[in-house]
Motif scaffolding. Structure first.
Motif, PDB file in Angstrom:
ATOM      1  N   ARG A 313      -0.948  12.047   0.810  1.00  0.00           N
ATOM      2  CA  ARG A 313      -0.753  11.094  -0.294  1.00  0.00           C
ATOM      3  C   ARG A 313      -0.621   9.659   0.241  1.00  0.00           C
ATOM      4  O   ARG A 313      -1.207   8.725  -0.294  1.00  0.00           O
ATOM      5  N   ASN A 314       0.139   9.484   1.335  1.00  0.00           N
ATOM      6  CA  ASN A 314       0.344   8.144   1.880  1.00  0.00           C
ATOM      7  C   ASN A 314      -0.935   7.546   2.446  1.00  0.00           C
ATOM      8  O   ASN A 314      -1.070   6.318   2.523  1.00  0.00           O
ATOM      9  N   SER A 315      -1.887   8.390   2.806  1.00  0.00           N
ATOM     10  CA  SER A 315      -3.162   7.864   3.318  1.00  0.00           C
ATOM     11  C   SER A 315      -3.989   7.212   2.218  1.00  0.00           C
ATOM     12  O   SER A 315      -4.966   6.514   2.506  1.00  0.00           O
ATOM     13  N   GLN A 316      -3.591   7.427   0.959  1.00  0.00           N
ATOM     14  CA  GLN A 316      -4.298   6.834  -0.167  1.00  0.00           C
ATOM     15  C   GLN A 316      -3.556   5.624  -0.739  1.00  0.00           C
ATOM     16  O   GLN A 316      -3.962   5.078  -1.752  1.00  0.00           O
ATOM     17  N   ARG A 317      -2.463   5.229  -0.096  1.00  0.00           N
ATOM     18  CA  ARG A 317      -1.656   4.104  -0.582  1.00  0.00           C
ATOM     19  C   ARG A 317      -2.004   2.826   0.185  1.00  0.00           C
ATOM     20  O   ARG A 317      -2.401   2.882   1.354  1.00  0.00           O
ATOM     21  N   ASP A 318      -1.824   1.700  -0.482  1.00  0.00           N
ATOM     22  CA  ASP A 318      -2.079   0.419   0.168  1.00  0.00           C
ATOM     23  C   ASP A 318      -0.814  -0.443   0.221  1.00  0.00           C
ATOM     24  O   ASP A 318      -0.881  -1.663   0.365  1.00  0.00           O
ATOM     25  N   ASP A 319       0.362   0.208   0.100  1.00  0.00           N
ATOM     26  CA  ASP A 319       1.618  -0.528   0.185  1.00  0.00           C
ATOM     27  C   ASP A 319       2.232  -0.327   1.570  1.00  0.00           C
ATOM     28  O   ASP A 319       1.555   0.111   2.502  1.00  0.00           O
ATOM     29  N   ALA A 320       3.504  -0.628   1.694  1.00  0.00           N
ATOM     30  CA  ALA A 320       4.161  -0.553   3.001  1.00  0.00           C
ATOM     31  C   ALA A 320       4.204   0.858   3.568  1.00  0.00           C
ATOM     32  O   ALA A 320       4.330   1.045   4.788  1.00  0.00           O
ATOM     33  N   PHE A 321       4.100   1.879   2.705  1.00  0.00           N
ATOM     34  CA  PHE A 321       4.154   3.267   3.167  1.00  0.00           C
ATOM     35  C   PHE A 321       2.760   3.855   3.404  1.00  0.00           C
ATOM     36  O   PHE A 321       2.626   5.021   3.765  1.00  0.00           O
ATOM     37  N   GLY A 322       1.729   3.055   3.196  1.00  0.00           N
ATOM     38  CA  GLY A 322       0.367   3.533   3.394  1.00  0.00           C
ATOM     39  C   GLY A 322       0.058   3.763   4.869  1.00  0.00           C
ATOM     40  O   GLY A 322       0.574   3.064   5.748  1.00  0.00           O
ATOM     41  N   VAL A 323      -0.759   4.759   5.154  1.00  0.00           N
ATOM     42  CA  VAL A 323      -1.179   5.057   6.535  1.00  0.00           C
ATOM     43  C   VAL A 323      -2.697   5.107   6.583  1.00  0.00           C
ATOM     44  O   VAL A 323      -3.357   5.425   5.600  1.00  0.00           O
ATOM     45  N   ASP A 324      -3.236   4.767   7.762  1.00  0.00           N
ATOM     46  CA  ASP A 324      -4.698   4.754   7.914  1.00  0.00           C
ATOM     47  C   ASP A 324      -5.254   6.134   8.221  1.00  0.00           C
ATOM     48  O   ASP A 324      -6.362   6.471   7.817  1.00  0.00           O
TER      49      ASP A 324
END
Length: 362
Positions: A313-324
């Motif tokens: 889920r975090n791989s789809q985020r663009d905030d501070a919790f996003g991962v590449d």
């Protein structure tokens, strides 16, 4: 009589009076201003019932000056309302540019109308009714969801667990489902509350496991031992693992959720369906079989699955919790969780809160 001015008539069960009511009910769904709806109501009232029959012309040809006087508006405001209705595809201007509006009615039948034609509205009457039906269904869905959310809060209160109450309050701080209007947000809140209820219900009902024999079982009569059965097993570092399959599915990406539903046969998920789905998703994300099996042994299948869900889920985020890179994030997370389960609890709590605040659109 020009063919392009005539219409196919209202549906047999929709009268002009009913059409006025439908327009008022569907105003928001149609995206119309109150002035636009009142204009249509006025136009309908200034036509004869026979004008709404198949093959007839249904129109008005009041001048801008007269309309402005009747509505107590300026001519510019009337022009804007008519332009709004033309853009919405509900009326047609049939008078020549810079010419006066006019028309002829002979023996009660309109023969010529250079004005505002209502044929588009009449031919969309069924569509307008469908919008009202959808709105009524949406209102009913809102009512049921509010009642469901209230019932979930009640059930969580009855657990008499401070942590459960705190978790529920963090989802909807004022505990007032009536303040929610967006159906998607309401469903997300309901799912999150259901997950809290499932988590803490499992915690309350889970008996402590012992290594003793099953023989010679006797009733527990001492108060301190009875309370012991209401405490979930302790995990490494003193943390408890109480997440339910429903909560896990709530946090999953749409693609992973599809896998979960497939393994759950589109019924309520269980840990088996969660584990199978995340196993498949792990390989798609590039996580090796060796690493996956190693982490399942070290921290357990369920926690490994949850780490994958959060990383995915975090791989789809663009905030501070996003991962590449979801695979790299998964590996780092499982190593941290092995040392301290609180890391996973914290990340899941943040993700749950972020999903609710974003109405599921992370």
């Amino acid at each position: 009589m020009s063919v392009r001015l005539v219409h196919e008539g209202l549906p047999s069960d929709i009268t002009p009076y009913r059409l006025k009511l439908l327009l008022r009910q569907a105003r928001i769904a149609l995206g119309l201003s109150k002035g636009a709806v009142e204009y249509l109501v006025f136009a309908i009232e200034n036509c004869q019932p026979s004008d709404f029959q198949n093959g007839r012309i249904c129109a008005i040809w009041h001048s801008l000056e007269r309309l402005a006087t009747l509505f107590r508006l300026s001519k510019r405001q009337i022009n804007r309302i008519e332009a709004e209705l033309v853009d919405a595809g509900l009326i047609k201007r049939t008078y020549p540019e810079r010419k006066n509006r006019s028309g002829d009615r002979v023996d009660g039948v309109i023969k010529r109308a250079a004005g505002i034609n209502l044929a588009p509205l009449i031919e969309k009457a069924e569509y307008v009714r469908s919008l009202v039906g959808r709105q009524m269904q949406a209102d009913e869905d809102h009512k049921r969801l509010r009642e469901h959310i209230q019932d979930l809060f009640r059930q969580i209160r009855e657990l008499e667990n401070g942590e459960a109450n705190d978790a529920a309050t963090s989802i909807l701080p004022r505990r007032r489902p009536g303040e929610l209007n967006d159906i998607k947000e309401m469903r997300l809140v309901a799912d999150a509350l259901a997950a809290v209820l499932a988590d803490f219900s499992a915690k309350v009902s889970q008996p402590e496991m012992t290594d003793g024999s099953d023989e010679n079982v006797r009733l527990i009569t001492k108060k301190e031992k009875k309370n012991k059965t209401r405490t979930a097993p302790q995990m490494r570092g003193g943390e408890q693992f109480n997440t339910s399959p429903a909560h896990a599915r709530l946090l999953a990406t749409s693609e992973l959720r599809g896998y979960i539903d497939l393994y759950a046969l589109h019924g309520p998920p269980d840990w088996q369906s969660i584990n199978r789905a995340t196993h498949d998703r792990a390989y798609k994300l590039g996580i090796s079989r060796r690493i996956w099996e190693e982490m399942c042994v070290r921290i357990g299948e369920n926690k490994t699955a949850l780490c994958l869900i959060v990383a995915d889920r975090n791989s789809q985020r663009d905030d501070a919790f996003g991962v590449d890179n979801a695979a790299a994030a998964f590996t780092q997370m499982t190593r941290k969780v092995e040392r301290d389960l609180a890391v996973l609890n914290s990340l899941m709590g943040e993700l749950t809160d972020a999903l609710i605040r974003s109405r599921g659109n992370l």
